[in-house]
Design an enzyme around this catalytic site. Structure first.
Site, mmCIF file in Angstrom:
data_model
loop_
_atom_site.group_PDB
_atom_site.id
_atom_site.type_symbol
_atom_site.label_atom_id
_atom_site.label_comp_id
_atom_site.label_asym_id
_atom_site.label_seq_id
_atom_site.Cartn_x
_atom_site.Cartn_y
_atom_site.Cartn_z
ATOM 1 N N SER B 46 25.832 114.394 12.972
ATOM 2 C CA SER B 46 25.338 114.598 14.330
ATOM 3 C C SER B 46 25.608 113.305 15.089
ATOM 4 O O SER B 46 25.196 112.226 14.651
ATOM 5 C CB SER B 46 23.835 114.919 14.287
ATOM 6 O OG SER B 46 23.420 115.387 15.544
ATOM 7 N N GLU B 47 26.306 113.399 16.225
ATOM 8 C CA GLU B 47 26.892 112.183 16.800
ATOM 9 C C GLU B 47 25.883 111.203 17.404
ATOM 10 O O GLU B 47 26.246 110.096 17.770
ATOM 11 C CB GLU B 47 28.006 112.534 17.805
ATOM 12 C CG GLU B 47 27.575 113.290 19.044
ATOM 13 C CD GLU B 47 27.724 114.799 18.883
ATOM 14 O OE1 GLU B 47 27.714 115.287 17.727
ATOM 15 O OE2 GLU B 47 27.838 115.485 19.918
ATOM 16 N N ASN B 48 24.614 111.598 17.503
ATOM 17 C CA ASN B 48 23.611 110.623 17.939
ATOM 18 C C ASN B 48 23.251 109.639 16.819
ATOM 19 O O ASN B 48 22.456 108.724 17.035
ATOM 20 C CB ASN B 48 22.354 111.326 18.456
ATOM 21 C CG ASN B 48 21.706 112.218 17.421
ATOM 22 O OD1 ASN B 48 22.377 112.947 16.711
ATOM 23 N ND2 ASN B 48 20.397 112.151 17.312
#
Lengths: 235, 219
Positions: B46-48
């Site tokens: 998840s890119e966060n």
């Protein structure tokens, strides 16, 4: 206050020196890991014509969204601003300028800015509206854009625990953009949940070393959640 | 019959391989996590800043500091790692993520994708999509084959502002599985009950019907 002690006693002290027209870099992803009290202080001070650099601009009535209410932001640099009706309204009316920046490019711009790197090449955005007006260079057969880095007059950062030297750690995914933002401010202000004794944080586990931090303040956090999703809800 | 969102996700999941690090976009791609084939392990990025995304939390596990890129509360799977946004995009831009699945408004026969902006209509931003399409070697695009007005989303040339250039090689729609190469769409699979001529009708770009075109199966 002496030596490396960065702790300040009030929000007035924490944001002293912020003036109209300055650039503020803010950590956070959506409403997760945002320096709530420092944002509230900027609203309270009424500083205007700010350029704000942050992945998002909060939501209506919370996070950076509260700075839109009195039109304190004149320019926003962000990757995603879809959660905010007031934002869209001010953008369409021309009161607010926005520079939409790919999320990875935004993180790298802050990281590079804090590391003294003035610009970098990336494949992200080649052939898209993001490339307009930017130098493109072919390296080993692929096109890359030259992206300038970002620094701010202020950076406002949220961490979990810090010692009074500003060494800090973040909690879970509330880390996000905060470590990069911390490096990129002329003055970096850290708002934390807890100030711990020197030596309590394991040196090798520090996320952001205190050298990047100028002021530390202990805050109280509401920690509003944008979308509560639970297993029960998905059944 | 056109595929449901769940069926599209199920077909995408068949493309997963054991040991894959995968980034799933918002919408149909998120559903892919529900259909990981038995006997293989994948790890969701998840890119966060989360590698090893787990299921949604129970009510008592909900934690404001634990969210995914869609800003939903999630959990970390056993063996997960959490890191900052620059590190997260180093994984993505450096080509370390094995598969990216994302939605789109339009895809064209040269592998260009438009997914983030409708001029004068939608002001939201690209989030991490431009980084994902520029960094991944292996991208699957999921979308409906045509829009609400019946107009094809598989075009000769994208009409909307682009997210990335020449980066999409596979599209799974509610009607078909299509590969993009050499400047054309190649029809490889039809959804059950959907005819080749129906797909031809709803594909505006150059569509080459493979001799080996088959009916999609889900097992």
């Amino acid at each position: 206050m002496a030596g490396f002690d960065k702790v300040v006693a009030s929000y007035d002290e924490a944001m002293a020196g912020l003036e109209d027209g300055m650039t503020v870099i803010a950590g956070g992803f959506g409403l997760c890991g945002i320096p709530e009290g420092l944002i509230a202080q900027i609203k309270c001070q009424g500083t205007r014509d700010l350029t704000v650099v942050s992945n998002n601009c909060g939501v209506d009535g919370f996070g950076l969204g509260v700075l839109l209410e009195d039109q304190q932001i004149s320019k926003m640099v962000a990757s995603y601003v879809g959660e905010n009706a007031l934002f869209e309204q001010q953008l369409l009316s021309g009161e607010l300028e926005v520079e939409l920046t790919p999320q990875g490019t935004l993180a790298e711009k802050m990281r590079a800015g804090g590391a003294g790197i003035p610009a970098f090449y990336t494949a992200t955005g080649v052939g898209t509206p993001v490339a307009e007006g930017k130098e493109t260079r072919n390296i080993n057969g692929r096109d890359y854009l030259l992206e300038p880095s970002i620094t701010g007059d202020f950076a406002i950062v949220k961490a979990w625990k810090a010692d009074r030297y500003g060494n800090c750690i973040y909690r879970h995914t509330a880390m996000n953009f905060n470590p990069m933002a911390a490096t990129a401010g002329q003055i970096t202000v850290l708002e934390v949940e807890e100030i711990v004794e020197l030596g309590e944080l394991e040196p090798s586990q520090i996320h952001t070393p205190g050298i990047y931090i100028d002021r530390v303040i202990k805050g109280e956090f509401e920690k509003r959640i944008e979308k509560i999703t639970t297993q029960a809800a998905t059944l | 019959m056109a595929l449901t969102r769940e069926q599209i996700a199920k077909r995408v999941a068949m493309e997963l391989q054991d040991g894959y690090y995968v980034n799933l976009g918002i919408g149909i791609p998120t559903l892919v996590a529900n259909y990981v084939p038995e006997g293989i392990e994948v790890m969701l990025q998840s890119e966060n800043g989360l590698l090893g995304m787990g299921p949604y939390p129970s009510e008592s596990q909900v934690d404001a500091d634990m969210i995914n890129a869609g800003k939903e509360t999630v959990t970390a799977a056993k063996g997960a790692a959490i890191f900052n946004s620059a590190e997260s995009f180093a994984m993505i831009r450096g080509g370390h993520v094995d598969l990216t699945v994302l939605g789109a408004f339009e895809v064209d026969q040269n592998g260009n994708i438009a997914s983030w902006m409708i001029p004068n209509k939608l002001v939201k931003g690209m989030g991490g999509a431009m980084d994902l399409v520029a960094g991944a070697k292996n991208i699957i695009c999921t979308m409906t084959h045509a829009n609400k007005h019946g107009e094809s989303k598989l075009l000769t040339e994208c009409s909307l502002p682009l997210t990335g250039v020449g980066c999409i090689n596979k599209v799974i729609t509610d009607l078909a599985l299509i590969e993009i190469k050499d400047g054309a769409f190649h029809l490889l699979e039809c959804a059950p009950g959907v005819t080749v001529s129906e797909i031809q009708e709803r594909t505006a770009g150059n569509l080459i019907v493979s001799k080996k075109v088959k009916t999609m199966s889900f097992a």
